[in-house]
Design a protein around this motif. Structure first.
Motif, PDB file in Angstrom:
ATOM      1  N   GLY A  18       0.802  -1.213   0.000  1.00  0.00           N
ATOM      2  CA  GLY A  18       0.000   0.000   0.000  1.00  0.00           C
ATOM      3  C   GLY A  18       0.834   1.262   0.000  1.00  0.00           C
ATOM      4  O   GLY A  18       2.000   1.268  -0.409  1.00  0.00           O
ATOM      5  N   THR A  19       0.224   2.314   0.483  1.00  0.00           N
ATOM      6  CA  THR A  19       0.855   3.629   0.488  1.00  0.00           C
ATOM      7  C   THR A  19       0.494   4.375   1.764  1.00  0.00           C
ATOM      8  O   THR A  19      -0.561   4.144   2.347  1.00  0.00           O
ATOM      9  CB  THR A  19       0.423   4.443  -0.753  1.00  0.00           C
ATOM     10  OG1 THR A  19       1.123   5.677  -0.777  1.00  0.00           O
ATOM     11  CG2 THR A  19      -1.062   4.718  -0.776  1.00  0.00           C
ATOM     12  N   CYS A  20       1.389   5.255   2.171  1.00  0.00           N
ATOM     13  CA  CYS A  20       1.109   6.070   3.348  1.00  0.00           C
ATOM     14  C   CYS A  20       1.881   7.372   3.260  1.00  0.00           C
ATOM     15  O   CYS A  20       2.906   7.460   2.577  1.00  0.00           O
ATOM     16  CB  CYS A  20       1.485   5.335   4.634  1.00  0.00           C
ATOM     17  SG  CYS A  20       3.216   4.832   4.723  1.00  0.00           S
ATOM     18  N   SER A  21       1.373   8.361   3.958  1.00  0.00           N
ATOM     19  CA  SER A  21       2.066   9.642   4.083  1.00  0.00           C
ATOM     20  C   SER A  21       1.568  10.317   5.349  1.00  0.00           C
ATOM     21  O   SER A  21       0.453  10.084   5.788  1.00  0.00           O
ATOM     22  CB  SER A  21       1.801  10.522   2.859  1.00  0.00           C
ATOM     23  OG  SER A  21       0.419  10.737   2.701  1.00  0.00           O
ATOM     24  N   TYR A  22       2.424  11.121   5.938  1.00  0.00           N
ATOM     25  CA  TYR A  22       2.015  11.836   7.145  1.00  0.00           C
ATOM     26  C   TYR A  22       2.911  13.042   7.363  1.00  0.00           C
ATOM     27  O   TYR A  22       4.012  13.131   6.856  1.00  0.00           O
ATOM     28  CB  TYR A  22       2.047  10.924   8.372  1.00  0.00           C
ATOM     29  CG  TYR A  22       3.427  10.448   8.766  1.00  0.00           C
ATOM     30  CD1 TYR A  22       4.178  11.134   9.714  1.00  0.00           C
ATOM     31  CD2 TYR A  22       3.982   9.317   8.179  1.00  0.00           C
ATOM     32  CE1 TYR A  22       5.443  10.702  10.072  1.00  0.00           C
ATOM     33  CE2 TYR A  22       5.248   8.881   8.535  1.00  0.00           C
ATOM     34  CZ  TYR A  22       5.970   9.573   9.476  1.00  0.00           C
ATOM     35  OH  TYR A  22       7.228   9.153   9.822  1.00  0.00           O
ATOM     36  N   ASP A  23       2.379  13.987   8.112  1.00  0.00           N
ATOM     37  CA  ASP A  23       3.145  15.132   8.588  1.00  0.00           C
ATOM     38  C   ASP A  23       2.604  15.464   9.974  1.00  0.00           C
ATOM     39  O   ASP A  23       1.916  14.646  10.576  1.00  0.00           O
ATOM     40  CB  ASP A  23       3.093  16.318   7.612  1.00  0.00           C
ATOM     41  CG  ASP A  23       1.692  16.855   7.370  1.00  0.00           C
ATOM     42  OD1 ASP A  23       0.778  16.595   8.179  1.00  0.00           O
ATOM     43  OD2 ASP A  23       1.498  17.553   6.369  1.00  0.00           O
ATOM     44  N   GLU A  24       2.875  16.643  10.477  1.00  0.00           N
ATOM     45  CA  GLU A  24       2.471  17.000  11.829  1.00  0.00           C
ATOM     46  C   GLU A  24       0.962  17.143  11.974  1.00  0.00           C
ATOM     47  O   GLU A  24       0.438  17.085  13.072  1.00  0.00           O
ATOM     48  CB  GLU A  24       3.118  18.326  12.266  1.00  0.00           C
ATOM     49  CG  GLU A  24       4.616  18.388  12.170  1.00  0.00           C
ATOM     50  CD  GLU A  24       5.103  18.689  10.750  1.00  0.00           C
ATOM     51  OE1 GLU A  24       4.439  19.418   9.987  1.00  0.00           O
ATOM     52  OE2 GLU A  24       6.171  18.165  10.398  1.00  0.00           O
ATOM     53  N   GLN A  25       0.242  17.354  10.878  1.00  0.00           N
ATOM     54  CA  GLN A  25      -1.173  17.672  10.960  1.00  0.00           C
ATOM     55  C   GLN A  25      -2.096  16.613  10.373  1.00  0.00           C
ATOM     56  O   GLN A  25      -3.289  16.641  10.614  1.00  0.00           O
ATOM     57  CB  GLN A  25      -1.437  18.998  10.253  1.00  0.00           C
ATOM     58  CG  GLN A  25      -0.677  20.124  10.886  1.00  0.00           C
ATOM     59  CD  GLN A  25      -0.712  21.383  10.039  1.00  0.00           C
ATOM     60  OE1 GLN A  25      -1.182  21.382   8.915  1.00  0.00           O
ATOM     61  NE2 GLN A  25      -0.182  22.460  10.572  1.00  0.00           N
ATOM     62  N   SER A  26      -1.589  15.702   9.572  1.00  0.00           N
ATOM     63  CA  SER A  26      -2.465  14.733   8.940  1.00  0.00           C
ATOM     64  C   SER A  26      -1.695  13.476   8.555  1.00  0.00           C
ATOM     65  O   SER A  26      -0.463  13.464   8.564  1.00  0.00           O
ATOM     66  CB  SER A  26      -3.108  15.343   7.685  1.00  0.00           C
ATOM     67  OG  SER A  26      -2.109  15.632   6.722  1.00  0.00           O
ATOM     68  N   ALA A  27      -2.451  12.450   8.245  1.00  0.00           N
ATOM     69  CA  ALA A  27      -1.845  11.190   7.808  1.00  0.00           C
ATOM     70  C   ALA A  27      -2.824  10.473   6.891  1.00  0.00           C
ATOM     71  O   ALA A  27      -4.041  10.655   6.991  1.00  0.00           O
ATOM     72  CB  ALA A  27      -1.490  10.315   9.001  1.00  0.00           C
ATOM     73  N   TYR A  28      -2.282   9.634   6.034  1.00  0.00           N
ATOM     74  CA  TYR A  28      -3.086   8.846   5.107  1.00  0.00           C
ATOM     75  C   TYR A  28      -2.419   7.493   4.926  1.00  0.00           C
ATOM     76  O   TYR A  28      -1.218   7.430   4.616  1.00  0.00           O
ATOM     77  CB  TYR A  28      -3.195   9.572   3.762  1.00  0.00           C
ATOM     78  CG  TYR A  28      -4.052   8.861   2.762  1.00  0.00           C
ATOM     79  CD1 TYR A  28      -5.433   8.885   2.868  1.00  0.00           C
ATOM     80  CD2 TYR A  28      -3.484   8.159   1.707  1.00  0.00           C
ATOM     81  CE1 TYR A  28      -6.236   8.243   1.947  1.00  0.00           C
ATOM     82  CE2 TYR A  28      -4.291   7.516   0.782  1.00  0.00           C
ATOM     83  CZ  TYR A  28      -5.656   7.552   0.906  1.00  0.00           C
ATOM     84  OH  TYR A  28      -6.451   6.910  -0.013  1.00  0.00           O
ATOM     85  N   PHE A  29      -3.148   6.412   5.173  1.00  0.00           N
ATOM     86  CA  PHE A  29      -2.677   5.043   4.993  1.00  0.00           C
ATOM     87  C   PHE A  29      -3.706   4.341   4.111  1.00  0.00           C
ATOM     88  O   PHE A  29      -4.912   4.506   4.329  1.00  0.00           O
ATOM     89  CB  PHE A  29      -2.635   4.302   6.329  1.00  0.00           C
ATOM     90  CG  PHE A  29      -1.604   4.783   7.310  1.00  0.00           C
ATOM     91  CD1 PHE A  29      -0.612   3.926   7.751  1.00  0.00           C
ATOM     92  CD2 PHE A  29      -1.609   6.069   7.827  1.00  0.00           C
ATOM     93  CE1 PHE A  29       0.334   4.330   8.676  1.00  0.00           C
ATOM     94  CE2 PHE A  29      -0.678   6.495   8.745  1.00  0.00           C
ATOM     95  CZ  PHE A  29       0.306   5.616   9.166  1.00  0.00           C
ATOM     96  N   ALA A  30      -3.269   3.535   3.146  1.00  0.00           N
ATOM     97  CA  ALA A  30      -4.214   2.830   2.282  1.00  0.00           C
ATOM     98  C   ALA A  30      -3.578   1.583   1.685  1.00  0.00           C
ATOM     99  O   ALA A  30      -2.379   1.550   1.417  1.00  0.00           O
ATOM    100  CB  ALA A  30      -4.689   3.751   1.165  1.00  0.00           C
ATOM    101  N   PHE A  31      -4.425   0.563   1.498  1.00  0.00           N
ATOM    102  CA  PHE A  31      -4.000  -0.624   0.766  1.00  0.00           C
ATOM    103  C   PHE A  31      -5.233  -1.337   0.232  1.00  0.00           C
ATOM    104  O   PHE A  31      -6.351  -1.092   0.685  1.00  0.00           O
ATOM    105  CB  PHE A  31      -3.146  -1.566   1.623  1.00  0.00           C
ATOM    106  CG  PHE A  31      -3.867  -2.226   2.765  1.00  0.00           C
ATOM    107  CD1 PHE A  31      -4.524  -3.445   2.594  1.00  0.00           C
ATOM    108  CD2 PHE A  31      -3.890  -1.640   4.016  1.00  0.00           C
ATOM    109  CE1 PHE A  31      -5.179  -4.054   3.639  1.00  0.00           C
ATOM    110  CE2 PHE A  31      -4.548  -2.254   5.077  1.00  0.00           C
ATOM    111  CZ  PHE A  31      -5.197  -3.473   4.883  1.00  0.00           C
ATOM    112  N   THR A  32      -5.028  -2.214  -0.748  1.00  0.00           N
ATOM    113  CA  THR A  32      -6.105  -3.019  -1.300  1.00  0.00           C
ATOM    114  C   THR A  32      -5.860  -4.485  -0.970  1.00  0.00           C
ATOM    115  O   THR A  32      -4.728  -4.889  -0.679  1.00  0.00           O
ATOM    116  CB  THR A  32      -6.204  -2.866  -2.831  1.00  0.00           C
ATOM    117  OG1 THR A  32      -5.041  -3.440  -3.422  1.00  0.00           O
ATOM    118  CG2 THR A  32      -6.351  -1.401  -3.236  1.00  0.00           C
ATOM    119  N   SER A  33      -6.917  -5.263  -1.045  1.00  0.00           N
ATOM    120  CA  SER A  33      -6.805  -6.696  -0.768  1.00  0.00           C
ATOM    121  C   SER A  33      -5.850  -7.374  -1.745  1.00  0.00           C
ATOM    122  O   SER A  33      -5.125  -8.297  -1.363  1.00  0.00           O
ATOM    123  CB  SER A  33      -8.185  -7.349  -0.828  1.00  0.00           C
ATOM    124  OG  SER A  33      -8.776  -7.152  -2.104  1.00  0.00           O
TER     125      SER A  33
END
Length: 163
Positions: A76-91
């Motif tokens: 999957g993919t992820c990104s983050y900083d001091e104010q937000s984050a995003y994590f995602a993957f598919t089956s």
């Protein structure tokens, strides 16, 4: 003199210059805002002083209820900083037998969303039962995610963003 200064300031504004006044010197354009850590299907990156860290997700999750999957994989993919984050993957990325995608968006309204077929399960909003502990780059879950038709999915384990 004041009329000339006002005219010069007005012309400076029209031309996009930011400094005006008796002590104004040469100006440099303002820095462009940092781009979003999230891109459709892409990964966030680190660099340019933006504070955004990104990479792949180390997944150690057990899904029960609407889906029954145990996932231990980096995908999957992820990104983050001091104010937000995003994590995602598919089956497909984790080799699961069910067809679904899972996303976690930590911003002004944290959301865990799992889409499986026609069902969408969401958690981390008001009324969610369980625990959710973000200590970026790691997120720990032990939470129920209901859907509109009354089904439930329980998500337990961790997701860690790795560069």
């Amino acid at each position: 003199m004041r009329t000339s200064l006002a005219l010069a300031c007005g012309l400076s504004l029209i031309l996009g210059l930011s400094a005006c006044g008796p002590d104004a010197g040469p100006t440099t354009p303002a820095a462009a805002p940092a781009s979003s850590a999230r891109t459709a299907g892409g990964t966030g990156t680190s660099g340019g002083g933006s504070g955004i860290e990104g990479g792949v997700v180390a997944i150690d999750l057990v899904l029960t209820g609407g889906l029954n999957e145990t996932i231990k994989k980096t995908a999957g993919t992820c990104s983050y900083d001091e104010q937000s984050a995003y994590f995602a993957f598919t089956s497909k990325e984790v080799g699961a037998k069910s067809d679904f995608d899972l996303r976690v968006d930590l911003g002004s309204m944290p959301t865990l969303a799992v889409h499986a077929g026609g069902d969408s399960y969401t958690a981390l909003k008001a009324g969610s039962k369980g625990t959710f502990a973000p200590a970026l780059p790691k997120i720990t879950f032990d939470v129920d995610a209901p859907n509109f038709s009354g089904g439930k999915l329980h998500v337990k384990g961790t997701m860690t963003c790795q560069k």
